[in-house]
Design a protein around this motif. Structure first.
Motif, mmCIF file in Angstrom:
data_model
loop_
_atom_site.group_PDB
_atom_site.id
_atom_site.type_symbol
_atom_site.label_atom_id
_atom_site.label_comp_id
_atom_site.label_asym_id
_atom_site.label_seq_id
_atom_site.Cartn_x
_atom_site.Cartn_y
_atom_site.Cartn_z
ATOM 1 N N SER A 1 -110.495 -44.390 42.143
ATOM 2 C CA SER A 1 -110.451 -45.256 43.367
ATOM 3 C C SER A 1 -109.203 -45.490 43.974
ATOM 4 N N GLU A 2 -108.311 -45.488 43.239
ATOM 5 C CA GLU A 2 -106.945 -45.827 43.755
ATOM 6 C C GLU A 2 -106.330 -44.429 44.490
ATOM 7 N N ARG A 3 -106.614 -43.520 43.588
ATOM 8 C CA ARG A 3 -105.980 -42.248 44.217
ATOM 9 C C ARG A 3 -106.863 -42.053 45.691
ATOM 10 N N ALA A 4 -108.200 -42.378 45.428
ATOM 11 C CA ALA A 4 -108.789 -41.844 46.936
ATOM 12 C C ALA A 4 -108.177 -42.809 47.910
ATOM 13 N N PHE B 1 -105.332 -44.617 48.324
ATOM 14 C CA PHE B 1 -103.854 -44.388 48.543
ATOM 15 C C PHE B 1 -103.424 -42.976 49.031
ATOM 16 N N ASP B 2 -104.589 -41.979 49.222
ATOM 17 C CA ASP B 2 -104.084 -40.680 49.357
ATOM 18 C C ASP B 2 -103.520 -40.501 50.759
ATOM 19 N N PRO B 3 -102.165 -39.834 50.756
ATOM 20 C CA PRO B 3 -101.364 -39.948 51.915
ATOM 21 C C PRO B 3 -102.103 -39.206 53.242
ATOM 22 N N SER B 4 -103.124 -38.382 52.765
ATOM 23 C CA SER B 4 -103.654 -37.732 53.913
ATOM 24 C C SER B 4 -104.714 -38.314 55.075
ATOM 25 N N LEU B 5 -104.918 -39.662 54.449
ATOM 26 C CA LEU B 5 -105.805 -40.356 55.065
ATOM 27 C C LEU B 5 -104.851 -40.978 56.374
ATOM 28 N N LEU B 6 -103.684 -41.083 56.235
ATOM 29 C CA LEU B 6 -102.765 -41.605 57.392
ATOM 30 C C LEU B 6 -102.601 -40.611 58.436
ATOM 31 N N HIS B 7 -102.695 -39.414 58.172
ATOM 32 C CA HIS B 7 -102.080 -38.290 59.090
ATOM 33 C C HIS B 7 -102.300 -38.923 60.826
ATOM 34 N N THR C 1 -111.993 -51.870 46.385
ATOM 35 C CA THR C 1 -111.294 -50.798 46.750
ATOM 36 C C THR C 1 -112.174 -49.832 47.629
ATOM 37 N N LEU C 2 -113.270 -49.352 47.149
ATOM 38 C CA LEU C 2 -114.054 -48.505 47.818
ATOM 39 C C LEU C 2 -114.813 -49.137 48.809
ATOM 40 N N THR C 3 -115.133 -50.409 48.844
ATOM 41 C CA THR C 3 -115.917 -51.174 50.060
ATOM 42 C C THR C 3 -114.623 -51.349 51.227
ATOM 43 N N SER C 4 -113.430 -51.695 50.662
ATOM 44 C CA SER C 4 -112.425 -51.822 51.898
ATOM 45 C C SER C 4 -111.962 -50.292 52.432
ATOM 46 N N LEU C 5 -112.158 -49.330 51.628
ATOM 47 C CA LEU C 5 -112.284 -47.934 52.207
ATOM 48 C C LEU C 5 -113.163 -47.623 53.214
ATOM 49 N N ALA C 6 -114.246 -48.089 53.087
ATOM 50 C CA ALA C 6 -115.622 -47.805 53.765
ATOM 51 C C ALA C 6 -115.399 -48.512 55.088
ATOM 52 N N VAL D 1 -109.303 -38.823 58.618
ATOM 53 C CA VAL D 1 -110.069 -37.571 58.209
ATOM 54 C C VAL D 1 -110.223 -37.702 56.462
ATOM 55 N N ILE D 2 -111.456 -37.622 55.903
ATOM 56 C CA ILE D 2 -111.567 -37.544 54.448
ATOM 57 C C ILE D 2 -111.669 -36.278 53.991
ATOM 58 N N LYS D 3 -110.329 -35.808 53.292
ATOM 59 C CA LYS D 3 -110.650 -34.495 52.848
ATOM 60 C C LYS D 3 -111.660 -34.136 51.481
ATOM 61 N N ASP D 4 -111.820 -33.065 51.457
ATOM 62 C CA ASP D 4 -113.019 -32.875 50.081
ATOM 63 C C ASP D 4 -112.098 -33.342 48.671
#
Lengths: 456, 580
Positions: free
Chosen positions: A399-402, A404-410, A342-347, A357-360
């Motif tokens: 990791s899932e929460r990070a 699938f966070d909807p703020s990534l899609l904005h 999960t973290l690798t695919s996010l990266a 945008v990655i929020k705090d």
């Protein structure tokens, strides 16, 4: 490139007086029960008692007895080296084998390197929903009743209580009427029954699944167990295996999905018996099959055991303590692998699309996931199974929460081709003089090259 | 005397042996009743109202119940998980024309309507509401996920719980309408899937999508509410009603005849019953419209005739009990037919006691006016009505312009609840209790100003206009004939959704037309046009600069001339004429 290595920490000691007394019991089962209070009961640890070759505790021809808890009795046969090899074999059986670890990582191993059964196991999740469905396609001829509430309390509850360490479970049931299988069974004249062949089974589930109803209220994977009472015009109905022999349980399971059992209704003695026939389902028979399928779906099969091994039945709880450990080992490894994927695919996603945008709070979830997964790996290497499992669960959640966070899609959708389309009115007229002068240069250089040759 | 006999006959039927009766000795905790009401409308159209009612003697809220039989699991889990006390969802296509069709048994506003009462134990009602609408939009394939704070209101008086309720704290209520929602087959299929018999047996075989949507009004709904288990009301049962109303326009669709049959309407007939239903009946409204003799004739002969008072009117219904063994004895299928003995004159159309209409007034794109006309045609009784208006925030209401005029005089409402809108977060909510004098028209007007939206806030096709949801009228209409208390378990389903208050009045909820308002809409291609124009200008400038900078200048022959000559030469060069 990663690899998983394993190591066992073995300690040898002589038995205590209490253990001697317990081992003096008449049968292995009694000895196992008497030894249980004396053992170390931490998750992931095993106790093995080596008994003399002549011991009458183990039946003839049996060299290893695996108890209900975290202990085994091993007969000392042959040299010390042979004994050590056998102890290692028992340890692997009772904790994890290389294939179990490979199965846990099956989603990350390329196809073809694994056997067909490797992908049968359910993926590790924080919770599961178990749904029992009774399918009655012909309510005109059969009124089917099942005491599902009692059966769940009697048979399923003890298993799930034990499994509650692994995940949260919720159980429900429903009755679906006029739900038919997707395949018309073939009529067999010899036995005057209907047959479902093994190769048609994959087509059975789809139409039924549409009726099952998804669990809209939760995100956990669903395990479906269907009890199918065939229509009167299609009974009795039997499932055939690949060789054409009827399957004794009349049931089959589908990997990562659940199981289906066909429950035939006995034809009434007199054909004039009034319809609908009243059917009371024998829940003990049904639950036996469903629990076996549940064990299979969790990867707890007891098939690949050498003949000299004797495994104690899991009893009422449906699975032995060491099987629970087995599950925890596999799930911990799988969780850690999931987090890293999960973290690798996010990266990778961030590398590919720069304007995410990655929020705090997302960042802190990522940090938390990394910290938890590191803790899990450390604990796992120390053999602290329970702590490692808890840490891996936390890592998965973070990791899932990070991810699938909807703020990534904005800001995600602003493709480059649209920017280009907007600037076309600028670029096109600007390109015209440039291209014209380029053409002119090309023409002139060509002329200049030609002129000297003419001079000659 | 006649009615009592009919009832007795019905009771005997219910107790007699029929298909699906073999489990009579076994105690079931859930039961299914299904019903189809066919009523010829004054205009010659036919309304068909299906009701499927599942009653479950278990308390869904306790959380212990997880074994479902007739009650659909998807909805049951929703109610238990989100602490829903009462849920009403309606998806509607078309508009019920109360003025011409009369009082509907169940009306719903065009589009999607959802109102929910939550349990007092729910702490964050807004979160539960959001989650609920998302899950429902998944179950019914509808765009209910567009329900958010900009279209949700908390009415204070209009929507009281229809089921058992021990508290009516309106903060537990949420109400939203999506007037733009289009209802089609993909919403009907999941709705049918919730029925225990699906669409395989019983009345539901008539639910054929291609016929149902070829109609002038289609409304499907789901109502979930807790009810009393018995007369003592010590325990709670849960009731799920699935209703579907369709209006077929035979008369106006060209055939000119008012005769109809089940087959003509649904292109199916009834062949067998749902074995799970404990009651399955078809009611045909045969009450004489005028005071004259019966004009219509139904075939085959009904099982019985049921007489009751519905919405203040004496009605008689021909009843076909599908569970009675005699019905399918003579023929294998039931095709109810209705013939008019002689053409009915449509001049004497009865006018319902309460009806309303609404429209947008004013001109231009800046201001406007919402006008609502409420008619009370009762000859001598006045009654109050609660009006609920929800207006989106982009129409800025001027409350000081609110005028209510009845018979030329100002009518002062006895209760007003107004919640002003907040831009982009909350709609206007206006609730009023207005007294309607006998035989009167009440005109309510309120002016508004159209707001300018941000360019990203316009929906696709903004020139179509913006919908304003129907306003809701709730009233206790005085009845002409006295009504008796009805037993919910015995009486037909279409009479028992709304709780009856007393014998002298009946409850009516009406919805007005949704409004379509044009907002000032910018030309969305303008930014692109501007970009194009500026880019072209920039490009032309660029071109000449480029030419100027990259041109190589040759020393020309002495015949120079001035600038004019050079320009002339350039033009001549373009024309292909030799230079001067």
């Amino acid at each position: 490139r990663t690899s998983v290595t394993s190591r066992y920490e073995m300690r040898y000691r002589s038995t205590t007086g209490q253990e001697e007394a317990a081992l003096a019991a008449a049968t292995a089962r009694e000895a196992d029960a008497a030894l249980y209070p004396l053992q170390d009961t931490t998750l992931g640890s095993l106790t093995m008692y080596v008994v003399p070759e002549t011991s009458s505790l183990l039946p003839q021809g049996i060299n290893v007895y695996v108890g209900k808890h975290r202990s085994a009795l091993v007969r000392a046969v042959g040299s010390l080296a042979a004994l050590q090899a056998r102890l290692r074999e028992v340890t692997q059986l009772m904790s994890f084998t290389a294939s179990a670890v490979a199965a846990a990582l099956s989603d990350r191993v390329p196809n073809g390197q694994l056997g067909p059964d490797a992908r049968r196991n359910l993926k590790s999740s924080l919770g599961y929903e178990i749904t029992f469905s009774l399918l009655n396609p012909d309510p005109k001829s059969h009124t089917v009743d099942w005491d599902i509430e009692g059966a769940v309390n009697r048979y399923v509850k003890p298993v799930l209580d034990k499994l509650s360490l692994v995940a949260n479970f919720s159980v429900d049931s429903q009755i679906l009427y006029y739900a038919v299988l997707g395949v018309t069974p073939r009529y067999d004249k010899e036995s005057s029954s209907f047959l479902l062949s093994a190769h048609s089974l994959p087509h059975v589930i789809n139409p039924v699944e549409a009726r099952l109803g998804s669990s809209a209220a939760s995100l956990y994977p669903v395990l479906n167990f269907l009890l199918y009472v065939p229509e009167r015009s299609h009974s009795p109905l039997y499932i055939q295996d690949k060789d054409g022999a009827p399957v004794s349980t009349n049931a089959f399971h589908s990997p990562r999905w659940g199981g289906i059992m066909v429950y035939n209704v006995e034809a009434p003695a007199s054909p004039q018996a009034s319809l609908p026939l009243h059917v009371d389902v024998d829940m003990a028979r049904v639950m036996e099959v469903f629990l076996a399928q549940l064990r299979l779906l969790f990867g707890l099969s007891r098939e690949e055991v050498p003949p000299e091994f004797l495994l104690e039945g899991p009893g009422n709880e449906g699975l032995a303590d060491w099987e629970l450990d087995h599950l925890l080992w596999a799930h911990t490894v799988e969780n850690i692998a999931t987090v890293s994927t999960t973290l690798t695919s996010l990266a990778q996603l961030l590398d590919k699309i720069g304007n995410i945008v990655i929020k705090d709070d997302v960042a802190s979830e990522v940090y938390r996931a990394v910290a938890s997964v590191q803790r899990a790996v450390t604990k796992l290497s120390l053999g602290h199974l329970h702590a490692a499992f808890q840490a891996s669960k936390e890592a998965v959640t973070s990791s899932e929460r990070a991810f699938f966070d909807p703020s990534l899609l904005h800001l995600l959708y602003f493709p480059d081709d649209q920017k280009f389309a907007i600037y076309i009115p600028l670029f096109l007229p600007m390109a015209v003089p440039i291209l014209l002068s380029l053409a002119k240069i090309v023409r002139e250089t060509r002329l200049r090259k030609k002129e000297p040759t003419k001079m000659d | 005397g006649g009615m009592a006999a009919a009832l007795l006959l019905l009771l005997l039927m219910a107790a007699g042996p029929g298909p699906g009766r073999a489990d009579a000795g076994r105690e079931r905790r859930d039961a299914l009743r299904e019903e189809l009401l066919l009523s010829p409308l004054p205009t010659g159209d036919v309304a068909a109202t299906f009701q499927f009612r599942t009653r479950w003697d278990a308390d869904l809220q306790r959380g212990s119940v997880s074994h479902y039989r007739l009650f659909p699991k998807a909805l049951g889990r929703l109610v238990a998980a989100l602490g829903v006390r009462e849920l009403h969802l309606a998806l509607t296509q078309g508009f019920w024309r109360t003025r011409y069709w009369g009082q509907p048994p169940l009306q719903a506003p065009a589009g999607a309507e959802l109102w929910v009462w939550f349990q007092p134990t729910v702490t964050d009602v807004d979160k539960a509401w959001k989650e609920l609408s998302n899950i429902l939009s998944g179950i019914f394939c509808a765009s209910l996920n567009f329900i958010d704070s900009t279209n949700t209101v908390i009415p204070t008086a209009s929507f009281k719980p229809l089921g058992l309720a021990n508290g009516t704290d309106h903060h537990l209520l949420r109400y939203a309408v999506l007037p733009r929602e289009v209802v089609c087959t993909e919403n009907l299929t999941p709705w049918k899937k919730l029925l225990p018999c699906g669409s395989k047996a019983g009345l539901a075989v008539l639910l054929k999508a291609e016929r149902l949507f070829h109609s002038s009004y289609h409304s499907q709904a789901v109502h979930i509410r807790p009810i009393c288990r018995d007369a003592s009301c010590l325990a709670v049962s849960w009731e799920l009603r699935q209703t579907l109303t369709v209006v077929f326009d035979f008369f106006s669709s060209g055939q000119g005849k008012k005769d109809w049959s089940l087959f003509k309407m649904f292109s199916r007939t009834l062949t067998d019953t749902c074995p799970l239903a404990s009651e399955s009946k078809v009611y045909v409204d045969i009450s004489p419209k005028n005071k004259e003799k019966e004009l219509l004739e139904v075939s085959p002969t009904p099982t019985s005739v049921h007489e009751t008072i519905v919405q203040g009117e004496k009605k008689s219904y021909a009843v076909y009990d599908l569970l009675s063994p005699s019905l399918f004895n003579t023929s294998r299928s039931l095709n109810v037919q209705l013939k008019w003995k002689r053409p009915q004159d449509s001049s004497e159309m009865p006018i319902p006691t309460l009806h309303a209409q609404r429209y947008v007034g004013g001109y231009g794109l800046q201001t406007g006016e919402i006008c609502t006309l409420i008619y009370n045609t009762h000859p001598y009784r006045a009654f109050p009505v609660i009006l609920l208006e929800t207006v989106p925030w982009y129409l800025r209401l001027y409350v000081h312009t609110l005028t209510i005029i009845t018979k030329g005089k100002e009518n002062k409402p006895s209760y007003i609840h107004y919640q002003p809108a907040q831009d982009r977060s909350r709609p206007h909510l206006l609730e009023m209790l207005i007294q309607l004098p006998a035989n009167s028209v009440t005109k309510i007007t309120i002016q508004f100003e159209r707001a300018l939206l941000k360019w990203t806030e316009y929906p696709p096709d903004p020139n179509h206009g913006f919908y304003v949801g129907s306003s809701v009228l709730s009233a206790l209409v005085p009845s002409v004939t006295a009504m008796k208390d009805i037993d919910v378990e015995q009486s037909p389903l279409f009479t028992s959704l709304f709780p009856s208050s007393d014998g002298s009045s009946y409850f009516v909820r009406l919805y007005t037309e949704p409004l379509l308002v044009n907002l000032p809409t910018p030309d969305f291609s303008m930014p692109y046009n501007v970009i194009c124009l500026t880019c072209t200008v920039v490009a032309v400038c660029y071109g000449s600069f480029y030419n100027l900078l990259t041109r190589t200048f040759h020393v020309e022959e002495p015949s120079r001339g001035g600038l004019a000559k050079r320009l002339a030469n350039v033009i001549r060069k373009f024309r292909g004429v030799p230079p001067l």
